[in-house]
Motif scaffolding. Sequence first.
Motif, PDB file in Angstrom:
ATOM      1  N   VAL A 197       0.866  -1.187   0.000  1.00 14.09           N
ATOM      2  CA  VAL A 197       0.000   0.000   0.000  1.00 14.09           C
ATOM      3  C   VAL A 197       0.902   1.237   0.000  1.00 14.09           C
ATOM      4  CG1 VAL A 197      -1.875   1.221   1.181  1.00 14.09           C
ATOM      5  CG2 VAL A 197      -1.722  -1.286   1.315  1.00 14.09           C
ATOM      6  N   PRO A 198       1.115   1.860  -1.144  1.00  9.88           N
ATOM      7  CA  PRO A 198       2.066   2.986  -1.246  1.00  9.88           C
ATOM      8  C   PRO A 198       1.749   4.146  -0.298  1.00  9.88           C
ATOM      9  CG  PRO A 198       1.409   2.210  -3.422  1.00  9.88           C
ATOM     10  CD  PRO A 198       0.522   1.512  -2.439  1.00  9.88           C
ATOM     11  N   GLU A 199       0.460   4.356  -0.010  1.00 10.49           N
ATOM     12  CA  GLU A 199       0.081   5.478   0.860  1.00 10.49           C
ATOM     13  C   GLU A 199       0.640   5.342   2.281  1.00 10.49           C
ATOM     14  OE1 GLU A 199      -2.974   4.976  -2.353  1.00 10.49           O
ATOM     15  OE2 GLU A 199      -1.977   3.659  -0.906  1.00 10.49           O
ATOM     16  N   CYS A 200       1.052   4.137   2.646  1.00 12.04           N
ATOM     17  CA  CYS A 200       1.588   3.925   3.998  1.00 12.04           C
ATOM     18  C   CYS A 200       2.924   4.638   4.199  1.00 12.04           C
ATOM     19  CB  CYS A 200       1.777   2.432   4.263  1.00 12.04           C
ATOM     20  SG  CYS A 200       0.233   1.503   4.402  1.00 12.04           S
ATOM     21  N   ALA A 201       3.674   4.793   3.121  1.00 14.46           N
ATOM     22  CA  ALA A 201       5.030   5.350   3.249  1.00 14.46           C
ATOM     23  C   ALA A 201       5.010   6.765   3.809  1.00 14.46           C
ATOM     24  CB  ALA A 201       5.728   5.317   1.892  1.00 14.46           C
ATOM     25  N   GLU A 202       4.072   7.610   3.339  1.00 17.96           N
ATOM     26  CA  GLU A 202       4.005   8.993   3.818  1.00 17.96           C
ATOM     27  C   GLU A 202       3.661   9.039   5.311  1.00 17.96           C
ATOM     28  OE1 GLU A 202       1.760  13.255   2.856  1.00 17.96           O
ATOM     29  OE2 GLU A 202       1.312  11.477   1.649  1.00 17.96           O
ATOM     30  N   ILE A 203       2.738   8.173   5.718  1.00 18.65           N
ATOM     31  CA  ILE A 203       2.365   8.117   7.129  1.00 18.65           C
ATOM     32  C   ILE A 203       3.561   7.676   7.972  1.00 18.65           C
ATOM     33  CG2 ILE A 203       0.884   6.998   8.838  1.00 18.65           C
ATOM     34  CD1 ILE A 203      -0.653   8.886   7.058  1.00 18.65           C
ATOM     35  N   THR A 204       4.259   6.648   7.528  1.00 21.23           N
ATOM     36  CA  THR A 204       5.419   6.150   8.267  1.00 21.23           C
ATOM     37  C   THR A 204       6.491   7.224   8.401  1.00 21.23           C
ATOM     38  OG1 THR A 204       5.012   3.870   7.555  1.00 21.23           O
ATOM     39  CG2 THR A 204       7.250   4.414   8.283  1.00 21.23           C
ATOM     40  N   ASN A 205       6.763   7.936   7.319  1.00 28.31           N
ATOM     41  CA  ASN A 205       7.775   9.001   7.363  1.00 28.31           C
ATOM     42  C   ASN A 205       7.373  10.097   8.351  1.00 28.31           C
ATOM     43  OD1 ASN A 205       9.348   7.723   5.457  1.00 28.31           O
ATOM     44  ND2 ASN A 205       8.480   8.849   3.724  1.00 28.31           N
ATOM     45  N   ALA A 206       6.094  10.479   8.336  1.00 25.02           N
ATOM     46  CA  ALA A 206       5.613  11.527   9.245  1.00 25.02           C
ATOM     47  C   ALA A 206       5.711  11.070  10.697  1.00 25.02           C
ATOM     48  CB  ALA A 206       4.175  11.900   8.907  1.00 25.02           C
ATOM     49  N   LEU A 207       5.354   9.827  10.967  1.00 29.41           N
ATOM     50  CA  LEU A 207       5.419   9.301  12.333  1.00 29.41           C
ATOM     51  C   LEU A 207       6.864   9.195  12.822  1.00 29.41           C
ATOM     52  CD1 LEU A 207       2.710   6.502  12.117  1.00 29.41           C
ATOM     53  CD2 LEU A 207       2.556   8.627  13.430  1.00 29.41           C
ATOM     54  N   GLN A 208       7.759   8.750  11.955  1.00 32.24           N
ATOM     55  CA  GLN A 208       9.161   8.614  12.356  1.00 32.24           C
ATOM     56  C   GLN A 208       9.784   9.980  12.616  1.00 32.24           C
ATOM     57  OE1 GLN A 208      10.425   4.274  10.556  1.00 32.24           O
ATOM     58  NE2 GLN A 208      11.137   6.088   9.456  1.00 32.24           N
ATOM     59  N   ALA A 209       9.375  10.982  11.849  1.00 35.56           N
ATOM     60  CA  ALA A 209       9.876  12.340  12.094  1.00 35.56           C
ATOM     61  C   ALA A 209       9.443  12.837  13.467  1.00 35.56           C
ATOM     62  CB  ALA A 209       9.374  13.281  10.999  1.00 35.56           C
ATOM     63  N   GLN A 210       8.195  12.569  13.829  1.00 37.25           N
ATOM     64  CA  GLN A 210       7.705  12.986  15.143  1.00 37.25           C
ATOM     65  C   GLN A 210       8.381  12.205  16.265  1.00 37.25           C
ATOM     66  OE1 GLN A 210       5.171  15.577  15.926  1.00 37.25           O
ATOM     67  NE2 GLN A 210       6.204  16.028  14.011  1.00 37.25           N
ATOM     68  N   ALA A 211       8.618  10.928  16.037  1.00 32.78           N
ATOM     69  CA  ALA A 211       9.286  10.111  17.053  1.00 32.78           C
ATOM     70  C   ALA A 211      10.708  10.604  17.312  1.00 32.78           C
ATOM     71  CB  ALA A 211       9.311   8.649  16.612  1.00 32.78           C
ATOM     72  N   GLN A 212      11.367  11.104  16.281  1.00 36.41           N
ATOM     73  CA  GLN A 212      12.726  11.623  16.449  1.00 36.41           C
ATOM     74  C   GLN A 212      12.724  12.972  17.160  1.00 36.41           C
ATOM     75  OE1 GLN A 212      14.074  11.466  12.399  1.00 36.41           O
ATOM     76  NE2 GLN A 212      14.477   9.265  12.461  1.00 36.41           N
ATOM     77  N   ILE A 213      11.656  13.747  16.985  1.00 39.24           N
ATOM     78  CA  ILE A 213      11.542  15.038  17.671  1.00 39.24           C
ATOM     79  C   ILE A 213      11.254  14.833  19.158  1.00 39.24           C
ATOM     80  CG2 ILE A 213      10.145  17.151  17.851  1.00 39.24           C
ATOM     81  CD1 ILE A 213       9.727  16.964  14.811  1.00 39.24           C
ATOM     82  N   TYR A 214      10.477  13.782  19.475  1.00 41.75           N
ATOM     83  CA  TYR A 214      10.065  13.521  20.863  1.00 41.75           C
ATOM     84  C   TYR A 214      10.605  12.162  21.334  1.00 41.75           C
ATOM     85  CZ  TYR A 214       6.706  17.281  19.987  1.00 41.75           C
ATOM     86  OH  TYR A 214       6.114  18.483  19.677  1.00 41.75           O
ATOM     87  N   PRO A 215      11.933  12.003  21.418  1.00 38.14           N
ATOM     88  CA  PRO A 215      12.504  10.682  21.732  1.00 38.14           C
ATOM     89  C   PRO A 215      12.162  10.155  23.116  1.00 38.14           C
ATOM     90  CG  PRO A 215      14.195  12.384  21.808  1.00 38.14           C
ATOM     91  CD  PRO A 215      12.971  13.033  21.226  1.00 38.14           C
ATOM     92  N   THR A 216      11.881  11.060  24.075  1.00 38.72           N
ATOM     93  CA  THR A 216      11.575  10.596  25.435  1.00 38.72           C
ATOM     94  C   THR A 216      10.087  10.654  25.760  1.00 38.72           C
ATOM     95  OG1 THR A 216      11.925  12.810  26.375  1.00 38.72           O
ATOM     96  CG2 THR A 216      13.843  11.356  26.244  1.00 38.72           C
ATOM     97  N   HIS A 217       9.278  11.096  24.815  1.00 42.02           N
ATOM     98  CA  HIS A 217       7.850  11.278  25.098  1.00 42.02           C
ATOM     99  C   HIS A 217       6.940  10.409  24.230  1.00 42.02           C
ATOM    100  CE1 HIS A 217       9.748  15.130  26.355  1.00 42.02           C
ATOM    101  NE2 HIS A 217       8.946  14.975  27.384  1.00 42.02           N
ATOM    102  N   LEU A 218       7.536   9.686  23.282  1.00 41.50           N
ATOM    103  CA  LEU A 218       6.723   8.957  22.318  1.00 41.50           C
ATOM    104  C   LEU A 218       7.444   7.673  21.906  1.00 41.50           C
ATOM    105  CD1 LEU A 218       4.397   8.859  20.139  1.00 41.50           C
ATOM    106  CD2 LEU A 218       5.935  10.143  18.658  1.00 41.50           C
TER     107      LEU A 218
END
Length: 282
Positions: free
Chosen positions: A34-55
């Motif tokens: 499902v190609p649409e999953c890639a954009e969601i995964t990238n967005a989530l990983q970006a947020q996880a890197q911004i909030y390493p101790t909160h998420l």
Amino acid sequence: MSDNIFNANAQNIQQLVEASKSRPVVMNFHSAQVPECAEITNALQAQAQIYPTHLVLANVDCDTQMELAQYFRIQGLPTVLVLSNGQPVDGFAGPQPAIAVETMLAKHLPAEWQLKLEQALPLLDAGEFDQAVLLLREALAAEQNGATLLSLAQALLGLKKTEEAETLLALVKLEDQDSRYTGLMSQLSLLKESADTPEIRNLQQQLAAEPDNHSLIVELGKALHQAGRNEEALAQLFDVLRMRLDAADGDMRKTFLDIVNALGSADPVASSYRRKFYGLLY
């Protein structure tokens, strides 16, 4: 991969559910089909890197982890679930723009001011007040509350900037005037007493007798600055400079600018008087 990003599977899913009792765990159900999953995964990983101790981000590859997808009753991809205390509390199904992902997660993450405050507190404990002040000014600009006011006041007192600290402490609401507030007020009082030096009192007495003596005003400005009474120093000097920029053969202008530059560009008192001075020039 970051310490807070995992590939979820049957072996670690219980640990991830347990982790959701202390911070949000975001389950990202995706598939390479499902190609649409890639954009969601990238967005989530970006947020996880911004909030390493909160998420915590748990990526679930539904091509290999079909049992997990079935357990969470996933009907379509991409699907995102937010777990808190072991239970799904938020999420979405279907393609979403990155901004929608950020907006959804923001409900479960600390605000900007809280992040700045968290970063500043270890600096306060270590006595690194200059660095702490920069973060705490940003925190206060984002949210004025008891925590940001008291923390910035503490850092300013550590730098002996009593005037600005006193202004901030006056803004603390009654319900936030706890033992920390009392301690800072006592520290402020002691610093103000120590700042009223015999040298300053002597210069003030001389100036009262010779109010037009520009050399005395310059000396008083320097003494006030050394005592941390910067707003008072700049006010004395500026009152003369607004009438005569060349007062004391230029020494008053130099002393004024030296104090402004010493306080730094982030200091609100320095910024205010810098603007006033430029207004005299242009």
